[in-house]
Design a protein around this motif. Structure first.
Motif, PDB file in Angstrom:
ATOM      1  N   THR A 466       0.794  -1.376   0.157  1.00  0.00           N
ATOM      2  CA  THR A 466      -0.309  -0.093  -0.198  1.00  0.00           C
ATOM      3  C   THR A 466       0.513   1.210   0.033  1.00  0.00           C
ATOM      4  N   THR A 468       1.057   5.573   0.841  1.00  0.00           N
ATOM      5  CA  THR A 468       0.046   6.443   1.494  1.00  0.00           C
ATOM      6  C   THR A 468       0.353   8.038   0.874  1.00  0.00           C
ATOM      7  N   HIS A 475      -6.710  15.659  -7.333  1.00  0.00           N
ATOM      8  CA  HIS A 475      -7.441  14.735  -7.305  1.00  0.00           C
ATOM      9  C   HIS A 475      -8.903  14.733  -6.068  1.00  0.00           C
ATOM     10  N   LEU A 478     -11.610  12.436  -7.134  1.00  0.00           N
ATOM     11  CA  LEU A 478     -10.644  10.797  -7.174  1.00  0.00           C
ATOM     12  C   LEU A 478     -11.561  10.398  -6.337  1.00  0.00           C
ATOM     13  N   PRO A 480     -13.087   6.075  -4.188  1.00  0.00           N
ATOM     14  CA  PRO A 480     -12.372   4.708  -3.742  1.00  0.00           C
ATOM     15  C   PRO A 480     -12.303   4.076  -5.175  1.00  0.00           C
ATOM     16  N   TYR A 574      -2.123   1.211  -8.183  1.00  0.00           N
ATOM     17  CA  TYR A 574      -2.390   0.870  -7.139  1.00  0.00           C
ATOM     18  C   TYR A 574      -3.980   1.537  -7.419  1.00  0.00           C
ATOM     19  N   ARG A 575      -4.725   0.367  -6.681  1.00  0.00           N
ATOM     20  CA  ARG A 575      -6.220   0.718  -6.244  1.00  0.00           C
ATOM     21  C   ARG A 575      -6.246   1.396  -5.329  1.00  0.00           C
ATOM     22  N   VAL A 576      -7.491   2.873  -5.550  1.00  0.00           N
ATOM     23  CA  VAL A 576      -7.975   3.573  -4.550  1.00  0.00           C
ATOM     24  C   VAL A 576      -8.346   2.977  -2.915  1.00  0.00           C
ATOM     25  N   ILE A 579     -10.025   8.019   1.098  1.00  0.00           N
ATOM     26  CA  ILE A 579      -9.384   8.644   0.970  1.00  0.00           C
ATOM     27  C   ILE A 579     -10.129   9.652   1.868  1.00  0.00           C
TER      28      ILE A 579
END
Length: 580
Positions: A466, A468, A475, A478, A480, A574-576, A579
């Motif tokens: 992951t 961060t 953004h 953006l 999830p 990467y997959r969010v 947030i």
């Protein structure tokens, strides 16, 4: 939703006894019939998968594929849950059975109270353990016993409902039922059963032991149970003894809202969806999710649900994939019933787990996302990250497994919970034997269970990191579940991302082109004004100017984010997850 695996009776049951003509002089036989109402669901359903073959009593189908019956004396009626459905024939009352199971002796009457204040009548069942008398030569002949059933209100005077003498001969238990009508009264109704005949004289060889078996509280109504999908069954007790049979049904369940351009039978979508719905049966978990999220009675009654996101997920669910047996099946389907009340977010996340997704609240709407292939929506470099700092974290080795056991409901095993075991050779080599066990929600497909097991082990072995970071306002849109591409110069070994200084369609000036890009094939990824990331092959570099083999679809704005990549240097995706 498609069909349920198993459901126990949700309605009340009662038994009634009737007199049956004697088979021989002085021989008594009783027969009891049980009337059972099983509530399947609220709202309209499609109905049985295969007619009477879809009804199972004590695990045995009522009817065989050739049309022969495994049980006699069984009557079944379906109601699909329409608001104006007809009343169920023969079920013109609400009944609740109260057990008594107490012996009635001469001179010692038994009294019981009716607990339901809305009851109009009661059905009192008397049971004789046997009825016979022994002659002097040893022969057993018929005998008789007299009983009386009375009722009163709040301890008032007793009213005689019936006075009867049961005559004949039986060596086994015999039941007889009497209906006591008292109508709508104000107060507590008491019932009294009295044995008028003297108790048995053992020396005389008589046998007429009398019991008050039970009574049924009856509310007389012509009931249609609007909006309730139900099954009414009338069974002969001779088929099942003294026990109520267990009931299981294989049903095509809820009629739900599906896109107007969707055919649930062929799982195809025609043309462009206009956002409207129609009602149909479907086992697509995306549209089951929408139904549960928006239904005003049994769902969460949420006014704003992102139907456009579910449309994409629904199409992904309907794609045909190998079923592991040489055929094809939909990637995801749901075959279950929710029989307990849960928090909305818990229930919706359970449904989302079927298509490997999650649920979040954003932009004043509930949105579901799925783990499925998507195009990247953001380019992330130190140019749009605060202080250019990325924080990385990896999963613990203890959280990685090599064997996945997925429990699903096997239709070839009467929908019993069945484990599917998948071992990943590469994970076995890396981690040894480490088992993880999960239950696949609403899964009745071995192929779907297999795909879940593979996905679990692949994710644990390959998706272990992951990242961060704190970013700028570009953004802000953006969400999830979306995909981002990250170019970290500390990992790439060079600064391969930044901002566009001078825009154009066929050539652009970048803020800084790395020195080591003269050889090999390079690709430029740049964010266009509509937010789409376009990737084009680079024809040549001239200082900080980049010439492209083909023109871009739109001219990027000044300051747009760019990233360079090559065949040997790809952009990590990467997959969010969240947030803040």
């Amino acid at each position: 939703m498609k069909r349920i695996e198993t459901i126990e009776g949700a309605g009340g049951g009662s038994s009634k006894s009737q007199r049956q003509p004697v088979e021989a002089p002085n021989t008594l036989q009783s027969t009891s019939k049980a009337k059972i109402l099983d509530l399947i669901q609220y709202g309209e359903m499609l109905g049985p998968v295969a007619g009477m073959q879809s009804i199972f009593l004590d695990g045995t189908p009522l009817e065989n594929p050739d049309g022969t019956r495994n049980f006699e004396g069984i009557r079944v009626q379906f109601r699909s849950g329409q608001p104006d459905q007809e009343a169920i024939e023969g079920f013109r009352s609400v009944e609740n059975t109260q057990d008594v199971s107490a012996e009635v002796k001469y001179g010692v009457p038994l009294v019981r109270s009716v607990t339901n204040p809305e009851a109009d009548a009661a059905i009192v069942t008397i049971q004789l353990q046997g009825l016979s008398k022994q002659r002097s030569n040893g022969d057993l002949v018929g005998h008789s016993v007299s009983i009386m059933v009375e009722w009163n209100v709040d301890g008032g005077p007793w009213n005689t409902a019936v006075s009867d003498t049961i005559s004949g001969k039986t060596m086994s238990a015999y039941q007889r039922s009497y209906r006591v009508n008292f109508g709508q009264v104000s107060g507590t109704v008491n019932l009294r059963v009295t044995r008028l005949s003297e108790d048995d004289d053992e020396d005389a060889g008589t046998n007429s032991q009398t019991y008050w078996a039970s009574f049924v509280e009856v509310i007389d109504r012509k009931l249609s149970y609007p909006n309730m999908a139900m099954v009414a069954i009338e069974v002969d007790a001779r088929e099942f003894g003294n026990t109520m049979p267990s009931r299981e049904y294989e049903m095509y369940l809820s009629i739900i809202k599906v896109p107007s351009n969707y055919d649930p039978k062929t799982r195809t979508y025609t043309g462009i969806w206009d956002g409207t719905f129609k009602e149909s049966w479907s086992d697509n978990p995306a549209w089951a999710f929408y139904d549960l999220a928006t239904h005003p009675i049994v769902g969460a009654d949420m006014p704003n649900v992102d139907k456009w996101a579910l449309y994409r997920i629904g199409q992904y669910c309907d794609e045909l994939v190998p079923d592991g047996k040489g055929g094809l099946e939909p990637r995801f389907s749901i075959n279950t019933i929710f029989s307990a009340q849960e928090d909305a977010i818990t229930a919706l996340n359970s449904l989302a787990s079927i298509f490997r997704g999650m649920v979040y609240w954003g932009s004043d709407s509930v949105t579901a996302v799925g783990d499925m292939p998507e195009d990247p929506v953001k380019l992330v470099t130190p140019a749009n990250v605060k202080d250019g700092e990325f924080s990385y974290a990896g999963t613990s080795l203890k959280e990685r497994h090599s064997v996945a056991v997925v429990v699903y409901n096997d239709p070839d095993n009467n929908y019993e919970s069945t484990p599917f075991v998948w071992e990943d050779p590469e994970s076995m080599r890396l981690f040894g034997y480490r088992e993880v066990r999960v239950t696949a929600v609403g899964c009745t497909s071995r192929g779907q269970a297999m795909r879940m097991a593979k996905w679990i082990l692949y994710s644990e072995r390959m998706e272990t990191e992951t990242i961060t970071y704190t970013t700028s306002l570009d953004h802000a849109d953006l969400r999830p579940g979306q995909i981002i591409q990250v170019m970290n110069p500390d990992r790439a070994g060079a600064r391969l991302g930044g901002r566009v200084v001078e825009t154009g369609l066929s050539s652009l000036v970048l803020d800084a082109v790395p020195e080591d890009v003269s050889e090999g094939t390079w690709y430029l990824s740049v964010t266009l004004p509509d937010g789409v990331i376009q990737k084009q092959e680079v024809e040549a570099f001239d200082g900080d100017r980049v010439f492209l083999v083909e023109d871009l679809a739109q001219e990027p704005v000044q300051g747009a984010v760019w990233v360079l990549s090559s065949l040997s240097l790809s952009l990590p995706e990467y997959r969010v997850a969240s947030i803040q």
